[in-house]
Design a protein around this motif. Structure first.
Motif, PDB file in Angstrom:
ATOM      1  N   ARG A 113      -0.094   2.234  -3.276  1.00  0.00           N
ATOM      2  CA  ARG A 113      -0.981   1.150  -2.891  1.00  0.00           C
ATOM      3  C   ARG A 113      -2.384   1.511  -3.362  1.00  0.00           C
ATOM      4  O   ARG A 113      -2.703   2.690  -3.530  1.00  0.00           O
ATOM      5  CB  ARG A 113      -0.947   0.895  -1.385  1.00  0.00           C
ATOM      6  N   PRO A 114      -3.257   0.544  -3.618  1.00  0.00           N
ATOM      7  CA  PRO A 114      -4.635   0.865  -4.008  1.00  0.00           C
ATOM      8  C   PRO A 114      -5.335   1.653  -2.911  1.00  0.00           C
ATOM      9  O   PRO A 114      -5.046   1.477  -1.725  1.00  0.00           O
ATOM     10  CB  PRO A 114      -5.279  -0.515  -4.191  1.00  0.00           C
ATOM     11  N   TYR A 151      -4.474  -7.472  -6.879  1.00  0.00           N
ATOM     12  CA  TYR A 151      -4.898  -6.320  -7.665  1.00  0.00           C
ATOM     13  C   TYR A 151      -4.188  -6.385  -9.010  1.00  0.00           C
ATOM     14  O   TYR A 151      -2.951  -6.359  -9.063  1.00  0.00           O
ATOM     15  CB  TYR A 151      -4.541  -5.019  -6.949  1.00  0.00           C
ATOM     16  N   SER A 152      -4.965  -6.465 -10.084  1.00  0.00           N
ATOM     17  CA  SER A 152      -4.389  -6.705 -11.405  1.00  0.00           C
ATOM     18  C   SER A 152      -4.844  -5.634 -12.385  1.00  0.00           C
ATOM     19  O   SER A 152      -6.040  -5.370 -12.533  1.00  0.00           O
ATOM     20  CB  SER A 152      -4.807  -8.089 -11.916  1.00  0.00           C
ATOM     21  N   GLY A 153      -3.884  -5.042 -13.080  1.00  0.00           N
ATOM     22  CA  GLY A 153      -4.193  -4.007 -14.055  1.00  0.00           C
ATOM     23  C   GLY A 153      -4.632  -4.597 -15.380  1.00  0.00           C
ATOM     24  O   GLY A 153      -3.829  -5.205 -16.090  1.00  0.00           O
ATOM     25  N   CYS A 173       8.546  -2.515 -11.033  1.00  0.00           N
ATOM     26  CA  CYS A 173       7.632  -3.373 -11.792  1.00  0.00           C
ATOM     27  C   CYS A 173       8.422  -4.127 -12.841  1.00  0.00           C
ATOM     28  O   CYS A 173       9.279  -3.547 -13.514  1.00  0.00           O
ATOM     29  CB  CYS A 173       6.558  -2.503 -12.456  1.00  0.00           C
ATOM     30  N   ILE A 217       3.999  -4.501  -1.390  1.00  0.00           N
ATOM     31  CA  ILE A 217       4.396  -3.642  -2.486  1.00  0.00           C
ATOM     32  C   ILE A 217       5.821  -4.041  -2.908  1.00  0.00           C
ATOM     33  O   ILE A 217       6.475  -4.814  -2.210  1.00  0.00           O
ATOM     34  CB  ILE A 217       4.340  -2.153  -2.049  1.00  0.00           C
ATOM     35  N   GLY A 241       5.391  -3.113  -7.313  1.00  0.00           N
ATOM     36  CA  GLY A 241       4.599  -3.566  -8.452  1.00  0.00           C
ATOM     37  C   GLY A 241       4.266  -5.039  -8.363  1.00  0.00           C
ATOM     38  O   GLY A 241       4.025  -5.561  -7.290  1.00  0.00           O
ATOM     39  N   ASN A 242       4.266  -5.727  -9.470  1.00  0.00           N
ATOM     40  CA  ASN A 242       3.760  -7.106  -9.511  1.00  0.00           C
ATOM     41  C   ASN A 242       4.582  -8.060  -8.644  1.00  0.00           C
ATOM     42  O   ASN A 242       5.461  -8.771  -9.122  1.00  0.00           O
ATOM     43  CB  ASN A 242       3.673  -7.607 -10.951  1.00  0.00           C
ATOM     44  N   TYR A 290      -0.011  -6.717  -5.576  1.00  0.00           N
ATOM     45  CA  TYR A 290      -0.192  -6.453  -6.998  1.00  0.00           C
ATOM     46  C   TYR A 290       0.256  -7.680  -7.790  1.00  0.00           C
ATOM     47  O   TYR A 290       1.277  -8.300  -7.475  1.00  0.00           O
ATOM     48  CB  TYR A 290       0.663  -5.266  -7.444  1.00  0.00           C
ATOM     49  N   SER A 291      -0.499  -8.024  -8.825  1.00  0.00           N
ATOM     50  CA  SER A 291      -0.112  -9.124  -9.710  1.00  0.00           C
ATOM     51  C   SER A 291      -0.621  -8.837 -11.107  1.00  0.00           C
ATOM     52  O   SER A 291      -1.791  -8.490 -11.292  1.00  0.00           O
ATOM     53  CB  SER A 291      -0.707 -10.454  -9.232  1.00  0.00           C
TER      54      SER A 291
END
Length: 291
Positions: free
Chosen positions: A9-10, A127-129, A25, A69, A71-72, A101-102
């Motif tokens: 998690r962040p 939260y996006s990478g 993911c 949670i 991943g995306n 997460y997205s």
């Protein structure tokens, strides 16, 4: 509460209750990442998710923040995600923050009406990478995303009123593309203007494809000085849009966070101090370690 495999998690979500809704993911190809190499992507059954939500209610008298949670999570079907959000809203009426997460591509693959439904159902933050704004770096790391994809995904999230934290990695261009990585990432952020950013320094993960590239001589580690100079370029050239700067990841040489753009000058002073006086800045390559 039941969790399968490695859990992430962040760091901003340290006080959030974690509900596992997906496993792994859906991309799971990024060369720098081993977060979900222990499982294949799938969406958990609603019955199991609902059971965890009910158990979380029994464990916690007051829950104001939940993070979904793995991943995306946004990649799952909207109708199923809406059922999960509705269950959470009913179970935790005191909830103030609900995040997941997205990928930026996951926003693009939803309709605007779907995104707005998710927001109305209680989703506040994604939260996006981003990882990089450099087209060559994005291709090399197998992100499966272009600059244009990221821009479109951010536009859609903003229209739906879903706050986005974009994370990216100093040093991901290696020694060779450090300058291009910094310049193109900064220019992309100036177009996207996310609600928050989370820059972190590269750490080569054991077992990752990037580690194999390093051993084959196909990737050269950046120096700590290059990492600091990448962040200095960002601080000097990012526009004055409102944003929260989460620059205190454990990997970072200069740990700092605050409200942008008010913190620009103090952050620049900090970076310049590290460049001038931190012994680490004299080393030939960054140190790497597992997350």
């Amino acid at each position: 509460m039941h969790y399968e495999g490695k859990i992430y998690r962040p760091w901003m979500e340290a006080k959030s209750v974690l509900i596992q809704t997906t496993l792994g993911c859906s991309n799971n190809q990024c060369t720098f990442c081993t977060m979900f190499d222990d499982k294949r992507f799938k969406v958990r059954e609603l019955e199991a998710i609902f059971k965890d939500i009910d158990e979380a209610r029994l464990l916690h008298r007051k829950v104001e923040s939940i993070f979904l949670i793995d991943g995306n999570v946004m990649a799952m079907r909207t109708d199923k995600l809406l059922k999960i959000l509705d269950k959470i809203k009913v179970t935790f009426p005191e909830l103030k923050h609900l995040a997941l997460y997205s990928g930026f591509n996951d926003f693009r693959r939803k309709s605007m009406s779907e995104l707005k439904e998710l927001r109305s159902a209680g989703l506040t933050t994604a939260y996006s990478g981003l990882e990089s704004g450099d087209p060559i770096v994005l291709e090399r790391i197998k992100k499966g995303m272009t600059r244009e994809h990221a821009i479109k995904g951010m536009e859609m999230a903003r229209e739906a009123n879903i706050q986005v934290l974009a994370s990216f990695i100093f040093g991901l261009g290696g020694k060779e593309r450090s300058v291009e990585h910094a310049k193109n990432t900064t220019s992309l952020l100036n177009i996207m203007r996310p609600d928050a950013i989370a820059p972190m320094a590269l750490a080569i993960q054991p077992g990752s494809e990037l580690e194999r590239e390093l051993h084959r001589g196909e990737f050269a580690l950046p120096t700590p000085l290059q990492i600091l100079e990448e962040e200095k370029y960002l601080l000097e050239n990012m526009d004055d849009f409102p944003c929260y700067y989460w620059g205190d990841h454990g990997n970072n040489i200069a740990s700092m966070r605050g409200v942008w753009p008010e913190v620009r000058q103090s952050f620049l002073q900090n970076i310049n101090q590290h460049i001038a006086h931190n012994p680490m800045a004299k080393k030939n390559a960054i140190e790497t370690y597992a997350w």
